[in-house]
Design a protein around this motif. Structure first.
Motif, PDB file in Angstrom:
ATOM      1  N   TYR A 105       0.791  -1.084  -0.036  1.00 46.13           N
ATOM      2  CA  TYR A 105      -0.041  -0.080  -0.043  1.00 46.13           C
ATOM      3  C   TYR A 105       0.791   1.226  -0.176  1.00 46.13           C
ATOM      4  CZ  TYR A 105       0.690  -0.257   5.124  1.00 46.13           C
ATOM      5  OH  TYR A 105       1.268  -0.377   6.341  1.00 46.13           O
ATOM      6  N   PRO A 106       0.158   2.393  -0.410  1.00 48.25           N
ATOM      7  CA  PRO A 106       1.343   3.583  -0.396  1.00 48.25           C
ATOM      8  C   PRO A 106       1.434   4.310   0.910  1.00 48.25           C
ATOM      9  CG  PRO A 106      -1.087   4.126  -0.884  1.00 48.25           C
ATOM     10  CD  PRO A 106      -1.211   2.721  -0.767  1.00 48.25           C
ATOM     11  N   ALA A 107       2.525   4.995   1.027  1.00 47.24           N
ATOM     12  CA  ALA A 107       3.054   5.587   2.183  1.00 47.24           C
ATOM     13  C   ALA A 107       1.593   6.439   3.007  1.00 47.24           C
ATOM     14  CB  ALA A 107       4.261   6.381   2.186  1.00 47.24           C
ATOM     15  N   VAL A 108       1.542   6.202   4.169  1.00 46.99           N
ATOM     16  CA  VAL A 108       0.522   6.825   4.662  1.00 46.99           C
ATOM     17  C   VAL A 108       0.975   7.538   6.174  1.00 46.99           C
ATOM     18  CG1 VAL A 108      -1.334   5.268   4.003  1.00 46.99           C
ATOM     19  CG2 VAL A 108      -0.066   4.740   5.939  1.00 46.99           C
ATOM     20  N   GLU A 109       0.545   8.514   6.813  1.00 46.46           N
ATOM     21  CA  GLU A 109       1.046   9.297   7.871  1.00 46.46           C
ATOM     22  C   GLU A 109       0.659   8.592   9.124  1.00 46.46           C
ATOM     23  OE1 GLU A 109       0.919  13.291   7.417  1.00 46.46           O
ATOM     24  OE2 GLU A 109       1.573  13.224   5.104  1.00 46.46           O
ATOM     25  N   THR A 110      -0.425   7.871   9.265  1.00 47.59           N
ATOM     26  CA  THR A 110      -0.919   7.462  10.508  1.00 47.59           C
ATOM     27  C   THR A 110      -1.256   5.846  10.149  1.00 47.59           C
ATOM     28  OG1 THR A 110      -3.292   7.798  10.025  1.00 47.59           O
ATOM     29  CG2 THR A 110      -2.174   9.556  10.654  1.00 47.59           C
ATOM     30  N   THR A 111      -1.459   5.067  11.541  1.00 42.22           N
ATOM     31  CA  THR A 111      -1.595   3.872  11.510  1.00 42.22           C
ATOM     32  C   THR A 111      -3.237   3.623  11.189  1.00 42.22           C
ATOM     33  OG1 THR A 111      -1.909   3.926  13.930  1.00 42.22           O
ATOM     34  CG2 THR A 111       0.219   3.309  13.085  1.00 42.22           C
ATOM     35  N   ALA A 112      -3.990   4.603  11.489  1.00 44.68           N
ATOM     36  CA  ALA A 112      -5.348   4.419  11.213  1.00 44.68           C
ATOM     37  C   ALA A 112      -5.385   4.458   9.690  1.00 44.68           C
ATOM     38  CB  ALA A 112      -6.369   5.739  11.872  1.00 44.68           C
ATOM     39  N   LEU A 113      -4.818   5.121   8.890  1.00 42.93           N
ATOM     40  CA  LEU A 113      -4.800   4.959   7.476  1.00 42.93           C
ATOM     41  C   LEU A 113      -4.227   3.798   6.870  1.00 42.93           C
ATOM     42  CD1 LEU A 113      -3.723   8.622   6.442  1.00 42.93           C
ATOM     43  CD2 LEU A 113      -6.126   7.746   6.197  1.00 42.93           C
ATOM     44  N   ALA A 114      -3.303   3.398   7.443  1.00 41.59           N
ATOM     45  CA  ALA A 114      -2.695   2.100   7.154  1.00 41.59           C
ATOM     46  C   ALA A 114      -3.539   0.885   7.357  1.00 41.59           C
ATOM     47  CB  ALA A 114      -1.352   1.798   7.958  1.00 41.59           C
ATOM     48  N   ASP A 115      -4.074   0.954   8.567  1.00 48.52           N
ATOM     49  CA  ASP A 115      -5.159  -0.098   8.910  1.00 48.52           C
ATOM     50  C   ASP A 115      -6.259  -0.260   7.834  1.00 48.52           C
ATOM     51  OD1 ASP A 115      -4.029  -0.669  11.282  1.00 48.52           O
ATOM     52  OD2 ASP A 115      -5.551   0.483  12.398  1.00 48.52           O
ATOM     53  N   GLU A 116      -6.587   0.615   7.001  1.00 50.43           N
ATOM     54  CA  GLU A 116      -7.508   0.429   6.264  1.00 50.43           C
ATOM     55  C   GLU A 116      -7.192  -0.417   4.843  1.00 50.43           C
ATOM     56  OE1 GLU A 116      -8.771   4.283   4.307  1.00 50.43           O
ATOM     57  OE2 GLU A 116      -9.011   5.044   6.319  1.00 50.43           O
ATOM     58  N   PHE A 117      -5.893  -0.688   4.776  1.00 49.09           N
ATOM     59  CA  PHE A 117      -5.374  -1.358   3.805  1.00 49.09           C
ATOM     60  C   PHE A 117      -5.293  -2.958   4.236  1.00 49.09           C
ATOM     61  CE2 PHE A 117      -3.945   2.607   2.315  1.00 49.09           C
ATOM     62  CZ  PHE A 117      -4.412   2.653   1.038  1.00 49.09           C
ATOM     63  N   ILE A 118      -4.892  -3.298   5.566  1.00 51.34           N
ATOM     64  CA  ILE A 118      -4.875  -4.500   6.450  1.00 51.34           C
ATOM     65  C   ILE A 118      -6.061  -4.998   7.163  1.00 51.34           C
ATOM     66  CG2 ILE A 118      -2.375  -4.195   6.254  1.00 51.34           C
ATOM     67  CD1 ILE A 118      -2.898  -3.596   9.283  1.00 51.34           C
ATOM     68  N   GLU A 119      -7.098  -4.556   6.808  1.00 48.73           N
ATOM     69  CA  GLU A 119      -8.410  -5.188   7.538  1.00 48.73           C
ATOM     70  C   GLU A 119      -8.585  -6.473   7.181  1.00 48.73           C
ATOM     71  OE1 GLU A 119     -13.001  -3.758   7.854  1.00 48.73           O
ATOM     72  OE2 GLU A 119     -11.357  -2.125   7.620  1.00 48.73           O
ATOM     73  N   GLY A 120      -8.970  -7.089   8.098  1.00 46.11           N
ATOM     74  CA  GLY A 120      -9.230  -8.514   8.029  1.00 46.11           C
ATOM     75  C   GLY A 120      -8.054  -9.737   7.845  1.00 46.11           C
ATOM     76  N   TYR A 121      -6.768  -9.065   7.823  1.00 45.28           N
ATOM     77  CA  TYR A 121      -5.612  -9.795   8.156  1.00 45.28           C
ATOM     78  C   TYR A 121      -5.327  -9.944   9.511  1.00 45.28           C
ATOM     79  CZ  TYR A 121      -4.488  -9.390   3.173  1.00 45.28           C
ATOM     80  OH  TYR A 121      -4.785  -9.118   1.720  1.00 45.28           O
ATOM     81  N   GLU A 122      -4.797 -11.225   9.916  1.00 45.10           N
ATOM     82  CA  GLU A 122      -4.482 -11.314  11.335  1.00 45.10           C
ATOM     83  C   GLU A 122      -2.975 -11.017  11.533  1.00 45.10           C
ATOM     84  OE1 GLU A 122      -4.711 -15.606  12.711  1.00 45.10           O
ATOM     85  OE2 GLU A 122      -6.660 -15.780  11.446  1.00 45.10           O
ATOM     86  N   GLY A 123      -2.872 -10.579  12.658  1.00 45.92           N
ATOM     87  CA  GLY A 123      -1.171 -10.509  13.209  1.00 45.92           C
ATOM     88  C   GLY A 123      -1.483  -9.084  14.096  1.00 45.92           C
ATOM     89  N   VAL A 124      -0.307  -8.674  14.580  1.00 43.82           N
ATOM     90  CA  VAL A 124       0.055  -7.802  15.720  1.00 43.82           C
ATOM     91  C   VAL A 124       0.029  -6.289  14.739  1.00 43.82           C
ATOM     92  CG1 VAL A 124       1.220  -6.856  17.594  1.00 43.82           C
ATOM     93  CG2 VAL A 124       0.920  -9.170  17.270  1.00 43.82           C
ATOM     94  N   ARG A 125      -0.692  -5.475  14.986  1.00 41.34           N
ATOM     95  CA  ARG A 125      -0.491  -4.050  14.082  1.00 41.34           C
ATOM     96  C   ARG A 125       0.782  -3.497  14.747  1.00 41.34           C
ATOM     97  NH1 ARG A 125       0.609  -1.083  10.955  1.00 41.34           N
ATOM     98  NH2 ARG A 125      -0.536   0.701  10.260  1.00 41.34           N
ATOM     99  N   THR A 126       1.768  -2.887  14.257  1.00 41.92           N
ATOM    100  CA  THR A 126       2.768  -2.176  14.666  1.00 41.92           C
ATOM    101  C   THR A 126       3.203  -0.729  14.141  1.00 41.92           C
ATOM    102  OG1 THR A 126       4.383  -3.148  13.005  1.00 41.92           O
ATOM    103  CG2 THR A 126       4.225  -4.261  15.195  1.00 41.92           C
ATOM    104  N   LYS A 127       3.908   0.091  14.680  1.00 41.29           N
ATOM    105  CA  LYS A 127       3.880   1.342  14.171  1.00 41.29           C
ATOM    106  C   LYS A 127       5.458   1.466  14.348  1.00 41.29           C
ATOM    107  CE  LYS A 127       2.234   3.736  18.130  1.00 41.29           C
ATOM    108  NZ  LYS A 127       1.324   4.815  18.363  1.00 41.29           N
ATOM    109  N   SER A 128       6.187   2.079  13.275  1.00 39.19           N
ATOM    110  CA  SER A 128       7.565   2.530  13.397  1.00 39.19           C
ATOM    111  C   SER A 128       8.106   3.948  13.644  1.00 39.19           C
ATOM    112  CB  SER A 128       8.226   1.824  12.142  1.00 39.19           C
ATOM    113  OG  SER A 128       8.024   0.575  11.499  1.00 39.19           O
ATOM    114  N   LEU A 129       8.530   4.256  14.630  1.00 40.36           N
ATOM    115  CA  LEU A 129       8.949   5.612  15.017  1.00 40.36           C
ATOM    116  C   LEU A 129      10.410   5.850  14.794  1.00 40.36           C
ATOM    117  CD1 LEU A 129       6.429   5.751  18.044  1.00 40.36           C
ATOM    118  CD2 LEU A 129       5.951   6.576  15.765  1.00 40.36           C
TER     119      LEU A 129
END
Length: 112
Positions: free
Chosen positions: A8-32
């Motif tokens: 998926y394209p670069a996004v500025e927030t984890t909330a926006l990234a979540d739209e692309f991975i909805e329905g997939y299993e796993g631990v949601r992480t963020k990199s800072l």
């Protein structure tokens, strides 16, 4: 172990990234990408996407007086990435980086 690659394209927030991975299993992480007060040390912190980061507490753990988010101008030379993209996979590059990679212990044992 099975896995899926989700591009998926670069996004500025984890909330926006979540739209692309909805329905997939796993631990949601963020990199800072963080830098110390003198901007002579950089850190890439990988943590649970649902947790809030206490910068003061983390600075104390790292023996720093203060940490702040690194600028896009510092990100590119530090990790070789374009602004807005922060990935632990960049640390696999054989070119030595002056960035300390840090994982939140919790995500190493979490399950979806």
């Amino acid at each position: 172990m099975q896995y899926s690659i989700v591009e998926y394209p670069a996004v500025e927030t984890t909330a926006l990234a979540d739209e692309f991975i909805e329905g997939y299993e796993g631990v949601r992480t963020k990199s800072l990408f963080l830098v110390n007060r003198k901007k002579n040390r950089s850190y890439l912190v990988i943590m649970d996407g649902a947790k809030e980061l206490d910068l003061d507490s983390l600075a104390e753990q790292f023996g720093e007086s203060r940490l702040s988010f690194g600028s896009p101008e510092r990100l590119q030379p530090a990790l070789g990435l374009e602004p807005g993209i922060v990935s632990p996979f960049e640390m696999l590059d054989p070119d030595p980086r002056e960035v300390k990679l840090c994982f939140d212990e919790v995500i190493l044992t979490e399950r979806s």
